[in-house]
Design a protein around this motif. Structure first.
Motif, short mmCIF file in Angstrom:
data_model
loop_
_atom_site.label_atom_id
_atom_site.label_comp_id
_atom_site.label_asym_id
_atom_site.label_seq_id
_atom_site.Cartn_x
_atom_site.Cartn_y
_atom_site.Cartn_z
N VAL A 42 0.86 -1.19 0.00
CA VAL A 42 0.00 0.00 0.00
C VAL A 42 0.89 1.24 0.00
N THR A 44 1.23 4.99 0.64
CA THR A 44 0.44 5.90 1.47
C THR A 44 0.80 7.35 1.18
N TYR A 79 -11.68 3.31 3.29
CA TYR A 79 -10.70 3.12 2.21
C TYR A 79 -9.74 4.31 2.14
N GLU A 80 -10.29 5.50 2.17
CA GLU A 80 -9.45 6.69 2.04
C GLU A 80 -8.57 6.86 3.28
N SER A 83 -5.76 4.46 2.98
CA SER A 83 -4.87 4.89 1.89
C SER A 83 -3.97 6.05 2.34
N HIS A 85 -3.22 6.60 5.53
CA HIS A 85 -2.39 6.02 6.60
C HIS A 85 -1.82 7.15 7.47
N LEU A 131 -7.31 -4.13 -1.40
CA LEU A 131 -6.75 -2.79 -1.18
C LEU A 131 -5.66 -2.48 -2.19
N ARG A 132 -4.77 -3.44 -2.36
CA ARG A 132 -3.64 -3.22 -3.26
C ARG A 132 -4.10 -3.05 -4.70
N GLN A 135 -5.62 0.50 -4.91
CA GLN A 135 -4.68 1.60 -4.69
C GLN A 135 -3.59 1.67 -5.75
N ARG A 138 -4.21 4.55 -8.08
CA ARG A 138 -4.32 5.93 -7.60
C ARG A 138 -3.49 6.88 -8.43
N TRP A 146 -13.38 -2.75 -3.53
CA TRP A 146 -13.29 -2.50 -2.09
C TRP A 146 -14.66 -2.35 -1.47
#
Length: 234
Positions: A42, A44, A79-80, A83, A85, A131-132, A135, A138, A146
């Motif tokens: 992930v 971040t 989720y956000e 992301s 973190h 998640l991966r 993301q 992005r 998700w």
């Protein structure tokens, strides 16, 4: 949220220096590969102003949005949050706590009786994979996978709660002697019918009738056949 993070790490002395504050260093989520290398799972938000700005934007969106369905809104917020973190550690656990608080805020009070954390833990590989996958696109990613994962998790734990409530309803309907028999079966794996009768102080015929009632109520099941058969709890 900073206060919640501080409470989450209240008894962790090694985290005293950072708990309750946004991260000061990059905290991309990495996996240690068999060959000794690291791979980012992930990516971040960078620490400092980017994290602070991202968190302000997330909260502002949450407070101003009145169109998104509450369940989807909770999924998007979590989720956000993950992301971004925003904290050094425990972002995932805090996101589940925030999900629970948001769901209760939007009227889904049943969430207090189940463990969202346990559900995610039991599906950890799928959790990271989804998640991966999202993301990696992005910014401007499609996070439908998700949202589907989030909603399926809620469906699973709600189903578990309903089954528990159904069982509790059945337990209230059976007699005290039958409840005692359930306890005997649980405490004595493989116990024979004749031994159950002795412990209860009743005839074999009475025990067999009670066992039939418990099987009909889907509280026990019979294993094997003939003299070697025994009963286990469902």
């Amino acid at each position: 949220m900073k206060s919640l993070h501080n409470q989450l790490l209240k008894y962790s002395a090694r985290d005293d220096w950072h708990k309750g504050d946004y991260k000061q260093h990059s905290n991309a989520v990495e996996a240690h590969m068999p060959d000794g290398t690291k791979q980012i799972i992930v990516q971040t938000t960078p620490p400092g102003f980017p994290t602070e700005d991202a968190m302000r934007s997330l909260i502002a969106w949450h407070d101003s949005d009145s169109d998104t369905h509450a369940l989807v809104k909770c999924a998007l917020f979590c989720y956000e949050f993950v992301s971004i973190h925003p904290f050094r550690d425990e972002n995932g656990r805090l996101s589940r706590l925030l999900a629970t608080l948001l769901l209760r805020k939007y009227g889904y009070q049943w969430i207090r009786y189940v463990s969202f954390e346990h559900e995610i833990e039991s599906r950890k590989n799928e959790y990271y994979r989804v998640l991966r996958a999202c993301q990696s696109q992005r910014p401007g990613e499609d996070i439908t996978p998700w949202v589907v994962f989030f909603l399926s998790s809620l469906k699973n734990i709600q189903g578990s709660l309903m089954r528990k409530l159904d069982t509790q309803g059945v337990l209230q309907a059976i007699s005290q002697r039958e409840k005692h028999l359930l306890n005997i079966i649980e405490a004595n794996p493989g116990i024979k019918t004749s031994e159950m009768a002795k412990k209860l102080g009743v005839s074999n015929a009475t025990v067999k009738r009670m066992l039939d009632n418990l099987r009909s109520a889907k509280l026990i099941e019979r294993e094997g056949g003939g003299p070697g058969s025994y009963y286990t709890l469902l």
